[in-house]
Scaffold this motif. Sequence first.
Motif, PDB file in Angstrom:
ATOM      1  N   LEU A 297      -3.355  20.442  -8.457  1.00 20.72           N
ATOM      2  CA  LEU A 297      -4.188  21.402  -7.959  1.00 20.72           C
ATOM      3  C   LEU A 297      -4.895  20.248  -6.753  1.00 20.72           C
ATOM      4  O   LEU A 297      -4.746  20.963  -5.713  1.00 20.72           O
ATOM      5  CB  LEU A 297      -5.676  21.938  -9.521  1.00 20.72           C
ATOM      6  CG  LEU A 297      -6.321  22.446  -8.476  1.00 20.72           C
ATOM      7  CD1 LEU A 297      -5.889  23.596  -7.754  1.00 20.72           C
ATOM      8  CD2 LEU A 297      -7.467  22.453  -9.610  1.00 20.72           C
ATOM      9  N   MET A 298      -5.642  19.026  -7.922  1.00 19.22           N
ATOM     10  CA  MET A 298      -6.153  18.506  -5.943  1.00 19.22           C
ATOM     11  C   MET A 298      -4.668  17.830  -5.405  1.00 19.22           C
ATOM     12  O   MET A 298      -5.189  17.508  -3.643  1.00 19.22           O
ATOM     13  CB  MET A 298      -6.429  17.191  -7.031  1.00 19.22           C
ATOM     14  CG  MET A 298      -7.814  17.489  -8.154  1.00 19.22           C
ATOM     15  SD  MET A 298      -8.450  16.280  -9.046  1.00 19.22           S
ATOM     16  CE  MET A 298      -9.478  15.347  -7.272  1.00 19.22           C
ATOM     17  N   GLU A 300      -2.499  19.721  -4.137  1.00 12.21           N
ATOM     18  CA  GLU A 300      -2.380  20.732  -3.265  1.00 12.21           C
ATOM     19  C   GLU A 300      -3.707  20.921  -2.364  1.00 12.21           C
ATOM     20  O   GLU A 300      -3.590  22.777  -1.359  1.00 12.21           O
ATOM     21  CB  GLU A 300      -2.035  22.452  -4.218  1.00 12.21           C
ATOM     22  CG  GLU A 300      -0.865  22.036  -4.602  1.00 12.21           C
ATOM     23  CD  GLU A 300      -0.369  23.014  -5.880  1.00 12.21           C
ATOM     24  OE1 GLU A 300      -0.862  23.205  -6.511  1.00 12.21           O
ATOM     25  OE2 GLU A 300       1.350  22.526  -6.117  1.00 12.21           O
ATOM     26  N   CYS A 301      -4.478  20.698  -3.014  1.00 11.42           N
ATOM     27  CA  CYS A 301      -5.779  20.970  -1.994  1.00 11.42           C
ATOM     28  C   CYS A 301      -6.408  19.906  -1.688  1.00 11.42           C
ATOM     29  O   CYS A 301      -8.351  19.381  -1.356  1.00 11.42           O
ATOM     30  CB  CYS A 301      -6.976  22.270  -3.555  1.00 11.42           C
ATOM     31  SG  CYS A 301      -6.609  23.369  -3.982  1.00 11.42           S
ATOM     32  N   ARG A 302      -5.714  19.121  -0.610  1.00 10.09           N
ATOM     33  CA  ARG A 302      -5.583  17.874   0.445  1.00 10.09           C
ATOM     34  C   ARG A 302      -7.214  17.696   0.958  1.00 10.09           C
ATOM     35  O   ARG A 302      -7.799  17.365   1.322  1.00 10.09           O
ATOM     36  CB  ARG A 302      -4.630  17.258   0.483  1.00 10.09           C
ATOM     37  CG  ARG A 302      -3.952  16.950  -0.233  1.00 10.09           C
ATOM     38  CD  ARG A 302      -2.353  15.965   0.154  1.00 10.09           C
ATOM     39  NE  ARG A 302      -1.422  15.914  -0.719  1.00 10.09           N
ATOM     40  CZ  ARG A 302      -0.015  15.516  -0.793  1.00 10.09           C
ATOM     41  NH1 ARG A 302      -0.091  14.644   1.213  1.00 10.09           N
ATOM     42  NH2 ARG A 302       0.400  15.164  -1.276  1.00 10.09           N
ATOM     43  N   THR A 303      -7.572  19.552   1.383  1.00 10.42           N
ATOM     44  CA  THR A 303      -8.208  19.757   2.281  1.00 10.42           C
ATOM     45  C   THR A 303      -9.489  19.519   1.763  1.00 10.42           C
ATOM     46  O   THR A 303     -11.037  19.488   3.025  1.00 10.42           O
ATOM     47  CB  THR A 303      -8.458  20.101   3.237  1.00 10.42           C
ATOM     48  OG1 THR A 303      -8.277  21.899   2.847  1.00 10.42           O
ATOM     49  CG2 THR A 303      -7.097  20.247   4.105  1.00 10.42           C
ATOM     50  N   LEU A 304      -9.832  19.656   0.247  1.00 11.55           N
ATOM     51  CA  LEU A 304     -11.113  19.476  -0.635  1.00 11.55           C
ATOM     52  C   LEU A 304     -11.532  18.931  -0.837  1.00 11.55           C
ATOM     53  O   LEU A 304     -10.499  18.213  -1.915  1.00 11.55           O
ATOM     54  CB  LEU A 304     -10.918  21.195  -1.483  1.00 11.55           C
ATOM     55  CG  LEU A 304     -10.571  22.332  -1.311  1.00 11.55           C
ATOM     56  CD1 LEU A 304     -10.480  23.066  -1.624  1.00 11.55           C
ATOM     57  CD2 LEU A 304     -11.827  22.421   0.710  1.00 11.55           C
ATOM     58  N   ALA A 353     -13.821  27.013  -0.238  1.00  8.97           N
ATOM     59  CA  ALA A 353     -13.333  26.390  -0.787  1.00  8.97           C
ATOM     60  C   ALA A 353     -12.703  26.812  -2.197  1.00  8.97           C
ATOM     61  O   ALA A 353     -11.426  26.342  -3.207  1.00  8.97           O
ATOM     62  CB  ALA A 353     -14.200  24.929  -1.166  1.00  8.97           C
ATOM     63  N   THR A 356      -9.461  28.862  -2.051  1.00 11.26           N
ATOM     64  CA  THR A 356      -8.282  28.235  -2.121  1.00 11.26           C
ATOM     65  C   THR A 356      -8.158  27.064  -3.423  1.00 11.26           C
ATOM     66  O   THR A 356      -6.917  26.926  -4.064  1.00 11.26           O
ATOM     67  CB  THR A 356      -9.045  26.500  -1.526  1.00 11.26           C
ATOM     68  OG1 THR A 356      -9.471  27.629  -0.067  1.00 11.26           O
ATOM     69  CG2 THR A 356      -7.233  25.858  -1.053  1.00 11.26           C
ATOM     70  N   ILE A 357      -8.789  26.858  -4.361  1.00 11.75           N
ATOM     71  CA  ILE A 357      -9.039  25.741  -5.627  1.00 11.75           C
ATOM     72  C   ILE A 357      -8.317  27.585  -6.937  1.00 11.75           C
ATOM     73  O   ILE A 357      -7.594  26.756  -7.370  1.00 11.75           O
ATOM     74  CB  ILE A 357     -10.185  25.622  -6.191  1.00 11.75           C
ATOM     75  CG1 ILE A 357     -10.453  24.125  -5.541  1.00 11.75           C
ATOM     76  CG2 ILE A 357     -10.131  25.411  -7.841  1.00 11.75           C
ATOM     77  CD1 ILE A 357     -11.797  23.993  -5.818  1.00 11.75           C
ATOM     78  N   ASP A 358      -8.859  28.643  -6.583  1.00 14.26           N
ATOM     79  CA  ASP A 358      -8.335  29.947  -7.214  1.00 14.26           C
ATOM     80  C   ASP A 358      -7.104  29.837  -7.485  1.00 14.26           C
ATOM     81  O   ASP A 358      -6.295  29.842  -7.802  1.00 14.26           O
ATOM     82  CB  ASP A 358      -9.480  30.682  -7.218  1.00 14.26           C
ATOM     83  CG  ASP A 358      -9.444  31.651  -7.901  1.00 14.26           C
ATOM     84  OD1 ASP A 358      -9.484  31.517  -9.535  1.00 14.26           O
ATOM     85  OD2 ASP A 358      -9.099  32.651  -8.076  1.00 14.26           O
ATOM     86  N   ALA A 360      -4.939  28.547  -6.127  1.00 14.63           N
ATOM     87  CA  ALA A 360      -3.446  27.674  -6.325  1.00 14.63           C
ATOM     88  C   ALA A 360      -3.145  27.304  -7.537  1.00 14.63           C
ATOM     89  O   ALA A 360      -2.279  26.685  -8.269  1.00 14.63           O
ATOM     90  CB  ALA A 360      -4.443  25.721  -5.625  1.00 14.63           C
TER      91      ALA A 360
END
Length: 366
Positions: A297-298, A300-304, A353, A356-358, A360
């Motif tokens: 998850l982290m 795939e969410c590198r902008t967060l 944000a 996006t997390i949800d 992913a």
Amino acid sequence: MTYLDYQATTPLAPEAFEAMVPWLRDHHANPHSPHREGRRAKAAVEVARGQVLGALGGDAAAGRLFFTSGATEAANWAIAGTMARIGRDRPKVVTIATEHACVLDTCRAVGAEVVVLPVGRDGLVDREVAEAAIDDRTALVAAMLVNNEVGVVQPIAWLGELARAAGAVMLCDAVQGFGRVPLPVDACDLIGVSAHKVYGPKGIGALWVRAGAEPAAILHGGGQEGGLRSGTLSPALCAGFGAAAVLLKDDDPARVEGLWRVARDVLGPEWVLNGDADARYRGNLNVRMEGLDVARLMSECRTLAFSAGSACASGSGRSSHVLRAMGLTEREARSSIRIGFGRYTSEEELVMALETIDLAARSQWR
């Protein structure tokens, strides 16, 4: 980059930065020197001391505030210094399983008889268990106001009452709660705080000490801080801490509460809240999803910028000791994330944000 890791550190307030600049750029005297420039630097340190002391509220005037290099030093000094002063007659320390490592590890390192109180699934300590543990052999009770990983608020007021009734010293790690939730100063003898958790600079913290509860010194040398803590202070860091502390009174709890409600709406029922839903600071949202691969998850969410637990334990390979102490399985602990927000978080960026997390996270079900 959307920053959602406020428990690890907060952004530096512009006002704190501006307060530091003159002491970084224009003035370089040692605040412990007797000449005019040294006295000017010392005056800046004392102004900052008063600002932090004032932000503590309650009966903070009943004690002194000592600047330290951070909350870790403050906790080490409080624990080791108290045990050095009264540990021979009172060999026991009572603390809680979800405390920060700087408390748990120091309790063990000083060779005390350590009683670690368990917590329930809600993350809270039980009063009857605490009453049974805190006795006349107890030198120190150490408890965190707001947990850094799950945001749960411990009952410091009655823990302090139990400690006082037994003749023990009450240490409160207020790092995550300072300026955010009510701090029962009158129930405490020692309080540790950190600047970079309240929009100040890294590298400075403080230990508030009630008169009569002074821990023995653990740093020896010039005795710059009231003869109890040695080391040259940085006027720049002190000024930044002071300016940040002054701003805390202007923070609106209702704003964080609003962000919390928005976050809970965006993350649906598949996201399970870790810790008590009511006794908590709302700027900390620790949730889990069944079977979630947090590392993926982290990635795939590198902008967060968000967290899988305490920044201090990052890279250790261990799951959260806090979540495991609350009764979560290893699988549940490793499927948990922490979202932290505060003064500079906008509702729009938080929603984007979390969506996006949800998205992913749900994609992992496919």
